[in-house]
Design an enzyme around this catalytic site. Sequence first.
Site, mmCIF file in Angstrom:
data_model
loop_
_atom_site.group_PDB
_atom_site.id
_atom_site.type_symbol
_atom_site.label_atom_id
_atom_site.label_comp_id
_atom_site.label_asym_id
_atom_site.label_seq_id
_atom_site.Cartn_x
_atom_site.Cartn_y
_atom_site.Cartn_z
ATOM 1 N N HIS A 143 0.832 -1.196 0.000
ATOM 2 C CA HIS A 143 0.000 0.000 0.000
ATOM 3 C C HIS A 143 0.868 1.249 0.000
ATOM 4 O O HIS A 143 1.988 1.249 0.495
ATOM 5 C CB HIS A 143 -0.983 0.017 1.175
ATOM 6 C CG HIS A 143 -0.377 -0.201 2.518
ATOM 7 N ND1 HIS A 143 0.080 -1.427 2.961
ATOM 8 C CD2 HIS A 143 -0.165 0.661 3.536
ATOM 9 C CE1 HIS A 143 0.541 -1.313 4.199
ATOM 10 N NE2 HIS A 143 0.410 -0.051 4.562
ATOM 11 N N HIS A 171 0.992 5.121 1.154
ATOM 12 C CA HIS A 171 0.444 6.152 2.032
ATOM 13 C C HIS A 171 0.505 7.489 1.301
ATOM 14 O O HIS A 171 1.539 7.847 0.737
ATOM 15 C CB HIS A 171 1.274 6.288 3.312
ATOM 16 C CG HIS A 171 1.242 5.103 4.209
ATOM 17 N ND1 HIS A 171 0.443 5.046 5.323
ATOM 18 C CD2 HIS A 171 1.925 3.934 4.157
ATOM 19 C CE1 HIS A 171 0.635 3.884 5.934
ATOM 20 N NE2 HIS A 171 1.530 3.193 5.239
#
Length: 141
Positions: A100, A102
């Site tokens: 992922h 950020h």
Amino acid sequence: MTSCVFCAIVDGTAPSRQVYADDDVLGFLDIRPVTRGHTLLIPRGHASNLAELDPTIGGKLFIAGQRLGAAIRASRIAADGVNLLVNDGRAAMQTVFHTHLHVIPRHSGDKLSFAKGLIVRRDSNPDETAEMIRAGVAALA
């Protein structure tokens, strides 16, 4: 693969405050934000780490990061900049093993509040924050 909370968010069995979606990437507010509007972008397909991430999807993840950064600047959050960050592996403080990105909104002179956010990590009104970001995304479409 064992159970993955991000895969559950993708398939709709876990809750999230979604702010971005395309065919390959999903974006939602971090439940422990460093700053207001801190968003996670994930590939829809599971990749535990960068080594498993298809480079084409990785590129799409960063394109989404650029779009979301622009949307956060254009939204009522009115960020002056963003940090894009990937924690890859336990030693790099990755806690959810689904790659992922950020997207962390920043404001000029926010060093003290940013440092506080690393400890406190909460948003007093995440529904409003999500709506502000979605409005920023829509404004850029």
